[in-house]
Design a protein around this motif. Structure first.
Motif, PDB file in Angstrom:
ATOM      1  N   PRO A  35       0.811  -1.229   0.000  1.00  0.00           N
ATOM      2  CA  PRO A  35       0.000   0.000   0.000  1.00  0.00           C
ATOM      3  C   PRO A  35       0.841   1.274   0.000  1.00  0.00           C
ATOM      4  CG  PRO A  35       0.054  -0.947   2.198  1.00  0.00           C
ATOM      5  CD  PRO A  35       0.783  -1.912   1.302  1.00  0.00           C
ATOM      6  N   PHE A  36       2.123   1.149   0.335  1.00  0.00           N
ATOM      7  CA  PHE A  36       3.022   2.301   0.355  1.00  0.00           C
ATOM      8  C   PHE A  36       4.462   1.791   0.324  1.00  0.00           C
ATOM      9  CE2 PHE A  36       1.268   1.507   4.660  1.00  0.00           C
ATOM     10  CZ  PHE A  36       2.382   0.925   5.249  1.00  0.00           C
ATOM     11  N   ASP A  37       5.396   2.709   0.102  1.00  0.00           N
ATOM     12  CA  ASP A  37       6.809   2.338   0.197  1.00  0.00           C
ATOM     13  C   ASP A  37       7.119   1.962   1.644  1.00  0.00           C
ATOM     14  OD1 ASP A  37       6.962   3.011  -2.437  1.00  0.00           O
ATOM     15  OD2 ASP A  37       7.974   4.926  -2.121  1.00  0.00           O
ATOM     16  N   GLY A  38       7.720   0.825   1.847  1.00  0.00           N
ATOM     17  CA  GLY A  38       7.978   0.406   3.220  1.00  0.00           C
ATOM     18  C   GLY A  38       8.902  -0.785   3.308  1.00  0.00           C
ATOM     19  N   ILE A  39       8.876  -1.403   4.488  1.00  0.00           N
ATOM     20  CA  ILE A  39       9.722  -2.560   4.785  1.00  0.00           C
ATOM     21  C   ILE A  39       8.832  -3.672   5.347  1.00  0.00           C
ATOM     22  CG2 ILE A  39      11.601  -3.436   6.225  1.00  0.00           C
ATOM     23  CD1 ILE A  39      12.817  -0.660   6.160  1.00  0.00           C
ATOM     24  N   VAL A  40       9.042  -4.889   4.872  1.00  0.00           N
ATOM     25  CA  VAL A  40       8.303  -6.038   5.381  1.00  0.00           C
ATOM     26  C   VAL A  40       8.868  -6.383   6.755  1.00  0.00           C
ATOM     27  CG1 VAL A  40       7.690  -8.446   5.008  1.00  0.00           C
ATOM     28  CG2 VAL A  40       7.871  -6.880   3.061  1.00  0.00           C
ATOM     29  N   THR A  41       8.029  -6.294   7.767  1.00  0.00           N
ATOM     30  CA  THR A  41       8.486  -6.558   9.130  1.00  0.00           C
ATOM     31  C   THR A  41       8.089  -7.943   9.638  1.00  0.00           C
ATOM     32  OG1 THR A  41       6.501  -5.464   9.998  1.00  0.00           O
ATOM     33  CG2 THR A  41       8.493  -4.115   9.743  1.00  0.00           C
ATOM     34  N   VAL A  42       6.948  -8.463   9.184  1.00  0.00           N
ATOM     35  CA  VAL A  42       6.497  -9.777   9.655  1.00  0.00           C
ATOM     36  C   VAL A  42       5.938 -10.565   8.474  1.00  0.00           C
ATOM     37  CG1 VAL A  42       5.031 -11.053  11.258  1.00  0.00           C
ATOM     38  CG2 VAL A  42       5.882  -8.789  11.894  1.00  0.00           C
ATOM     39  N   LYS A  43       6.334 -11.827   8.391  1.00  0.00           N
ATOM     40  CA  LYS A  43       5.778 -12.767   7.408  1.00  0.00           C
ATOM     41  C   LYS A  43       4.968 -13.790   8.197  1.00  0.00           C
ATOM     42  CE  LYS A  43       7.249 -15.992   3.789  1.00  0.00           C
ATOM     43  NZ  LYS A  43       8.439 -16.619   3.131  1.00  0.00           N
ATOM     44  N   HIS A  44       3.635 -13.622   8.169  1.00  0.00           N
ATOM     45  CA  HIS A  44       2.778 -14.429   9.029  1.00  0.00           C
ATOM     46  C   HIS A  44       2.500 -15.824   8.462  1.00  0.00           C
ATOM     47  CE1 HIS A  44       1.747 -10.853  11.440  1.00  0.00           C
ATOM     48  NE2 HIS A  44       1.682 -10.213  10.297  1.00  0.00           N
ATOM     49  N   ARG A  45       2.504 -15.974   7.131  1.00  0.00           N
ATOM     50  CA  ARG A  45       2.129 -17.242   6.500  1.00  0.00           C
ATOM     51  C   ARG A  45       3.194 -17.703   5.517  1.00  0.00           C
ATOM     52  NH1 ARG A  45      -1.868 -19.384   9.616  1.00  0.00           N
ATOM     53  NH2 ARG A  45      -3.316 -17.727  10.227  1.00  0.00           N
ATOM     54  N   GLU A  46       3.059 -18.958   5.070  1.00  0.00           N
ATOM     55  CA  GLU A  46       3.987 -19.552   4.121  1.00  0.00           C
ATOM     56  C   GLU A  46       3.218 -20.062   2.908  1.00  0.00           C
ATOM     57  OE1 GLU A  46       7.200 -19.518   4.261  1.00  0.00           O
ATOM     58  OE2 GLU A  46       7.388 -18.713   6.297  1.00  0.00           O
ATOM     59  N   PRO A  47       3.871 -20.182   1.743  1.00  0.00           N
ATOM     60  CA  PRO A  47       3.198 -20.729   0.558  1.00  0.00           C
ATOM     61  C   PRO A  47       2.662 -22.132   0.831  1.00  0.00           C
ATOM     62  CG  PRO A  47       5.247 -19.660  -0.070  1.00  0.00           C
ATOM     63  CD  PRO A  47       5.241 -19.696   1.435  1.00  0.00           C
ATOM     64  N   GLY A  48       1.485 -22.408   0.265  1.00  0.00           N
ATOM     65  CA  GLY A  48       0.848 -23.703   0.446  1.00  0.00           C
ATOM     66  C   GLY A  48      -0.199 -23.715   1.530  1.00  0.00           C
ATOM     67  N   GLU A  49      -0.181 -22.739   2.432  1.00  0.00           N
ATOM     68  CA  GLU A  49      -1.165 -22.694   3.508  1.00  0.00           C
ATOM     69  C   GLU A  49      -2.508 -22.192   2.986  1.00  0.00           C
ATOM     70  OE1 GLU A  49      -0.099 -21.155   7.372  1.00  0.00           O
ATOM     71  OE2 GLU A  49       2.000 -21.017   6.768  1.00  0.00           O
ATOM     72  N   ILE A  50      -3.583 -22.686   3.587  1.00  0.00           N
ATOM     73  CA  ILE A  50      -4.931 -22.196   3.307  1.00  0.00           C
ATOM     74  C   ILE A  50      -5.241 -21.087   4.304  1.00  0.00           C
ATOM     75  CG2 ILE A  50      -7.366 -22.775   3.110  1.00  0.00           C
ATOM     76  CD1 ILE A  50      -5.641 -24.114   1.027  1.00  0.00           C
ATOM     77  N   VAL A  51      -5.564 -19.911   3.790  1.00  0.00           N
ATOM     78  CA  VAL A  51      -5.831 -18.771   4.663  1.00  0.00           C
ATOM     79  C   VAL A  51      -7.262 -18.296   4.447  1.00  0.00           C
ATOM     80  CG1 VAL A  51      -3.433 -18.020   4.727  1.00  0.00           C
ATOM     81  CG2 VAL A  51      -4.923 -17.158   2.943  1.00  0.00           C
ATOM     82  N   ALA A  52      -7.877 -17.868   5.526  1.00  0.00           N
ATOM     83  CA  ALA A  52      -9.229 -17.306   5.451  1.00  0.00           C
ATOM     84  C   ALA A  52      -9.153 -15.830   5.057  1.00  0.00           C
ATOM     85  CB  ALA A  52      -9.936 -17.465   6.794  1.00  0.00           C
ATOM     86  N   GLY A  53     -10.237 -15.339   4.526  1.00  0.00           N
ATOM     87  CA  GLY A  53     -10.283 -13.935   4.147  1.00  0.00           C
ATOM     88  C   GLY A  53     -10.032 -13.029   5.335  1.00  0.00           C
ATOM     89  N   GLY A  54      -9.158 -12.043   5.171  1.00  0.00           N
ATOM     90  CA  GLY A  54      -8.841 -11.110   6.238  1.00  0.00           C
ATOM     91  C   GLY A  54      -7.716 -11.536   7.148  1.00  0.00           C
ATOM     92  N   THR A  55      -7.224 -12.771   7.004  1.00  0.00           N
ATOM     93  CA  THR A  55      -6.118 -13.241   7.842  1.00  0.00           C
ATOM     94  C   THR A  55      -4.821 -12.547   7.427  1.00  0.00           C
ATOM     95  OG1 THR A  55      -7.171 -15.402   8.082  1.00  0.00           O
ATOM     96  CG2 THR A  55      -4.821 -15.257   8.593  1.00  0.00           C
ATOM     97  N   PRO A  56      -4.078 -11.960   8.376  1.00  0.00           N
ATOM     98  CA  PRO A  56      -2.811 -11.301   7.997  1.00  0.00           C
ATOM     99  C   PRO A  56      -1.817 -12.289   7.398  1.00  0.00           C
ATOM    100  CG  PRO A  56      -3.510 -10.624  10.198  1.00  0.00           C
ATOM    101  CD  PRO A  56      -4.384 -11.769   9.807  1.00  0.00           C
ATOM    102  N   VAL A  57      -1.216 -11.878   6.301  1.00  0.00           N
ATOM    103  CA  VAL A  57      -0.173 -12.672   5.653  1.00  0.00           C
ATOM    104  C   VAL A  57       1.180 -11.977   5.778  1.00  0.00           C
ATOM    105  CG1 VAL A  57       0.594 -13.658   3.449  1.00  0.00           C
ATOM    106  CG2 VAL A  57      -1.835 -13.691   4.057  1.00  0.00           C
ATOM    107  N   LEU A  58       1.182 -10.657   5.637  1.00  0.00           N
ATOM    108  CA  LEU A  58       2.404  -9.857   5.754  1.00  0.00           C
ATOM    109  C   LEU A  58       2.091  -8.572   6.500  1.00  0.00           C
ATOM    110  CD1 LEU A  58       3.654 -10.140   2.051  1.00  0.00           C
ATOM    111  CD2 LEU A  58       4.715 -11.270   4.010  1.00  0.00           C
ATOM    112  N   THR A  59       3.116  -8.053   7.177  1.00  0.00           N
ATOM    113  CA  THR A  59       3.024  -6.738   7.800  1.00  0.00           C
ATOM    114  C   THR A  59       4.097  -5.853   7.190  1.00  0.00           C
ATOM    115  OG1 THR A  59       2.137  -7.583   9.884  1.00  0.00           O
ATOM    116  CG2 THR A  59       3.172  -5.418   9.938  1.00  0.00           C
ATOM    117  N   VAL A  60       3.680  -4.673   6.730  1.00  0.00           N
ATOM    118  CA  VAL A  60       4.596  -3.721   6.105  1.00  0.00           C
ATOM    119  C   VAL A  60       4.585  -2.436   6.930  1.00  0.00           C
ATOM    120  CG1 VAL A  60       5.099  -2.368   4.031  1.00  0.00           C
ATOM    121  CG2 VAL A  60       4.214  -4.692   3.822  1.00  0.00           C
TER     122      VAL A  60
END
Length: 337
Positions: A214-239
């Motif tokens: 959404p803006f220029d920034g830095i990825v601080t948290v990676k909440h999920r990994e490829p292959g996982e099933i995530v529900a709508g609205g579940t955080p995947v990354l924090t920038v």
């Protein structure tokens, strides 16, 4: 009985008590010897976005790692898009066919088709002439008794059929010369608009399967990994937006009037005690943080505190990170007496 030594200690104790009271009066609110600064402790905060997908699905890929710098609009992660991509291709093909049909209707019939219709009408006219001649001849023969009634009936049917075919050829030529009806063109335009709307809807669905910065920034948290099933609205990354960090402090009510927006400040932290970072006051709360919000006695009123945000303006190395405790020294506009 009080001895001489005890009498000598009393004045010393009084002096020590006065010194303590004086020190408390001067330094209790963070005022040093200059009396022009306010010192308060707080916590470093920053604008952060916890990013997720609006839809539920399987994470196909995450293209960034913690600590990576990202630009606004960059694709960071996406769900499985195979089915949605196939639907998009099908909808786009429908748009192409609908647009081609509309173009054909708007242009009307080709000159070759009109010429063919005229030729068909000419042929129908010749067949009618031949059928009429045959009918007239058969009629005369019937009157002379040279042919049967059955032969006459066949000649009459052949004449009627030829005239019917000529009528159809005339109608076909008129339709081609007039072109498609306006109502049919409008209906085809509506079908094209519907097909294009279907494409837009699928494209919106595909966009919901992708996380973009959404803006220029830095990825601080990676909440999920490829292959996982995530529900709508579940955080995947924090920038985090590194250029929008501040220290939140609390100022007593009796000192608030001396703090102004834009006032310069100096920020330090226990992690780097020898380093000082410049800042400025960017926000002053209009209401007290503590409850009750209104009290009666003067002694209790001075305990109300107000939130103040001090923007970090000189930390290009991102030394001050969110969650880190920090001390802020603010130059007061008019220090209280």
């Amino acid at each position: 009985m009080t001895g001489p030594r005890t009498k000598r200690l009393i004045p010393i104790a009084v002096l020590v008590l006065l010194a303590v009271v004086l020190w408390f009066t001067l330094f209790r609110d963070g005022r040093g010897g200059a009396g022009d600064d306010l010192i308060a402790s707080g916590t470093v905060e920053a604008t952060e976005a916890r990013l997720g997908f609006p839809a539920t699905g399987r994470v196909e890929a995450i293209s960034v790692r913690e600590g990576d710098a990202v630009e606004e609009g960059a694709e960071l992660a996406f769900l499985d898009r195979l089915e949605m991509t196939a639907r998009l291709e099908q909808a786009q093909a429908h748009v192409v066919s609908s647009r081609a049909l509309l173009l054909e209707l708007e242009r009307g019939f080709r000159s070759e088709e009109v010429s063919q219709a005229r030729a068909a009408l000419d042929a129908a006219n010749r067949r009618v002439d031949d059928a009429k001649q045959a009918f007239d001849r058969t009629k005369r023969l019937l009157e002379g008794g040279a042919v049967s009634q059955e032969a006459f009936d066949r000649a009459q049917v052949a004449r009627d059929v030829a005239e019917s075919e000529r009528t159809r050829a005339e109608e076909q030529l008129r339709l081609m010369e007039a072109g498609p009806r306006r109502e049919r063109i409008q209906a085809q335009r509506a079908q094209l608009a519907q097909a294009e709307a279907a494409v837009h809807a699928i494209e919106a669905g595909l966009a919901n399967l992708t996380i973009r910065a959404p803006f220029d920034g830095i990825v601080t948290v990676k909440h999920r990994e490829p292959g996982e099933i995530v529900a709508g609205g579940t955080p995947v990354l924090t920038v985090m937006a590194p250029d929008d960090r501040w220290v939140r402090i609390y100022v007593p009510e009796n000192r608030l009037g001396a703090v102004g927006l834009g006032a310069s400040a100096a920020i330090t932290s226990d992690t780097y005690p020898d380093q000082e970072y410049p800042g400025e006051v960017m926000y002053i709360a209009s209401e007290a943080e503590f409850t009750p919000k209104s009290v009666q006695t003067t002694e209790e009123r001075v305990r109300l505190v107000y939130a103040v945000k001090v923007r970090i303006t000189g930390d290009s190395a991102l030394t001050l990170k969110p969650g880190m405790p920090a001390d802020v020294r603010i130059a007061l506009e008019h220090p209280p007496s």
